[in-house]
Enzyme design. Structure first.
Site, mmCIF file in Angstrom:
data_model
loop_
_atom_site.group_PDB
_atom_site.id
_atom_site.type_symbol
_atom_site.label_atom_id
_atom_site.label_comp_id
_atom_site.label_asym_id
_atom_site.label_seq_id
_atom_site.Cartn_x
_atom_site.Cartn_y
_atom_site.Cartn_z
ATOM 1 N N HIS A 49 -42.306 38.865 -20.145
ATOM 2 C CA HIS A 49 -41.727 39.541 -18.986
ATOM 3 C C HIS A 49 -40.975 38.528 -18.133
ATOM 4 C CE1 HIS A 49 -41.343 42.821 -16.115
ATOM 5 N NE2 HIS A 49 -41.711 41.995 -15.148
ATOM 6 N N SER A 52 -36.785 43.403 -13.590
ATOM 7 C CA SER A 52 -38.057 44.111 -13.488
ATOM 8 C C SER A 52 -37.904 45.350 -12.597
ATOM 9 C CB SER A 52 -39.135 43.160 -12.979
ATOM 10 O OG SER A 52 -40.425 43.708 -13.125
ATOM 11 N N ASP A 69 -43.364 42.337 -24.302
ATOM 12 C CA ASP A 69 -43.558 42.373 -22.847
ATOM 13 C C ASP A 69 -44.699 43.325 -22.493
ATOM 14 O OD1 ASP A 69 -43.399 42.589 -20.098
ATOM 15 O OD2 ASP A 69 -41.262 43.052 -20.036
#
Length: 413
Positions: free
Chosen positions: A375, A220, A346
């Site tokens: 995600h 991320s 996502d």
């Protein structure tokens, strides 16, 4: 099609045997109940095999990197079967922290002095029991970067440490300032655009174990930071390869997606409160420079960044910060093999913002896109307690880069 029919027949047969043993044929006074359950299950299975379980899309800017991944990382060519009962993106995203096990890992913490007087907390997993690399001087090192508010204790980090341990490698987890319990010595935290702390940590690891090959993995925001770092450094880095998971490539698109009503309720507000909690913990040192009361009233990540992050790092506007934090603008300068895994569903990194065309222009880049996974989700198996599809991609790529990475030295030629 033959394979699909075979899978469907096997699943239907097994389901029939199960239902015959577990469900009374007399349901609702006849066999109608069994027929309805069996019919629905067969229809759902058919839909899952046709529309949900698919092979990922692999895109690369060069044939050599593409072939390397096909040969050394067979997982990139396998069909990804998301967990049968929770393949929807938001469910995958929400459930992973709760359903995946947390492997036991004992770290050795180190505080590294930063140039501005601050300190950076890193957690070492030395893997002194490694049989493949018993000499710590040459034992390969994997640097791990967690997400926005993550630490070395996140389940996805612990699983990557476990995978690295199995390969015989050492791990170092880079914790952003102020998130892992250490004292904030200066009024500065972190952001996706600023890579000074990351550079300090990489230099420190390289000097400590100069003879050991090193690669990195970012998740991320950690992946965004890594991509920004590579874009700025070009060839001037000791990293042999990088893998990035669920990165947000265009911050404007990411925040716009997270501000949609449902996603704002499920994710945006929670992450904003986590960021504010970190600020509150270090209020005594931060309130000397920033209006903390104003920061604590932010309702979204964008408002938090407008009131805190962009100001801290000296950007004229928040838009300037978001532009600089977006890795999509720096991909052309990456000169180290980098594999990126994103899910097309996502909500943190919407599919239309995945930089497919930019990847195609750089022979050092490859993008792996699954239809599902959410995600940092990528759950698979009936009860996804152990490794995920993401973990398998990580393990195979790490092994390939460390042990076969010499084949990727001249990708630009």
């Amino acid at each position: 099609m033959i394979s699909l029919d075979l899978n469907l027949n096997i699943l239907t047969r097994d389901l029939s045997h199960y239902l015959e043993n577990q469900v009374k044929v007399g349901l609702f006074g006849s066999g109608v109940g069994l027929s309805l359950v069996l019919g629905f299950s067969a229809a759902y299975t058919c839909y899952y095999l046709i529309s949900v379980a698919k092979k990922p899309q692999l895109i690369s800017g060069g044939k050599e990197f593409y072939q390397f991944l096909k040969e050394q990382c067979p997982v990139v060519s396998e069909t990804y079967y998301p967990t049968f009962w929770c393949w929807e993106s938001r469910i995958q995203t929400l459930l992973r922290p709760f359903v995946t096990a947390k492997p036991g890992v004992v770290y050795r913490n180190e505080l590294i002095k930063a140039a501005d007087g601050g300190q950076i907390s890193v957690d070492w997993f030395d893997n002194d029991d490694s049989r493949s690399y018993p000499d710590p001087a040459t034992r390969p090192t994997v640097l791990l970067l967690p997400g926005l508010t993550g630490t070395s204790r996140e389940s996805y980090i612990l699983h990557m440490v476990q995978q690295s341990r199995d390969l015989g490698y050492r791990c170092v987890v880079f914790n952003n300032r102020g998130v892992s319990g250490e004292t904030l010595l200066t009024p500065r935290t972190y952001c996706a655009a600023n890579t000074e702390d990351l550079e300090t940590v990489i230099d420190h690891i390289q000097k400590t174990h100069a003879a050991a090959p090193m690669m990195a993995a970012g998740v991320s925001m950690g992946g965004m930071m890594l991509a920004n770092y590579l874009g700025r450094k070009g060839r001037k880095t000791c990293l042999k390869g990088v893998i990035v998971f669920s990165a947000g490539w265009d911050v404007f698109e990411c925040t716009a997606s997270l501000e949609k009503p449902l996603d704002r309720f499920l994710f945006n507000s929670y992450l904003t409160s986590c960021l504010q909690a970190s600020v509150h913990r270090h209020r005594p040192v931060l309130e000397k420079c920033y209006d903390i009361d104003h920061v604590m009233k932010a309702k979204t990540i964008r408002e938090f960044d407008e009131r805190f992050t962009s100001i801290m790092f000296g950007y004229p506007t928040n838009d300037d910060y978001y532009r600089d934090a977006s890795p999509v603008h720096k991909l052309k300068s990456v000169q180290v093999p980098m594999l990126c895994l994103n899910a097309a569903d996502d909500v943190f990194s919407p599919s239309h913002a995945i930089p497919v065309e930019a990847v195609k222009q750089n022979p050092h880049l490859a993008m792996l896109i699954t239809c599902h996974g959410g995600h940092i989700g990528f759950l698979e198996g009936l009860w996804p307690r152990q490794s995920t599809y993401m973990d398998r991609v990580f393990k195979q790529f790490a092994k390939a880069v460390i042990e076969q990475g010499g084949r990727l030295k001249d990708l630009s030629l």
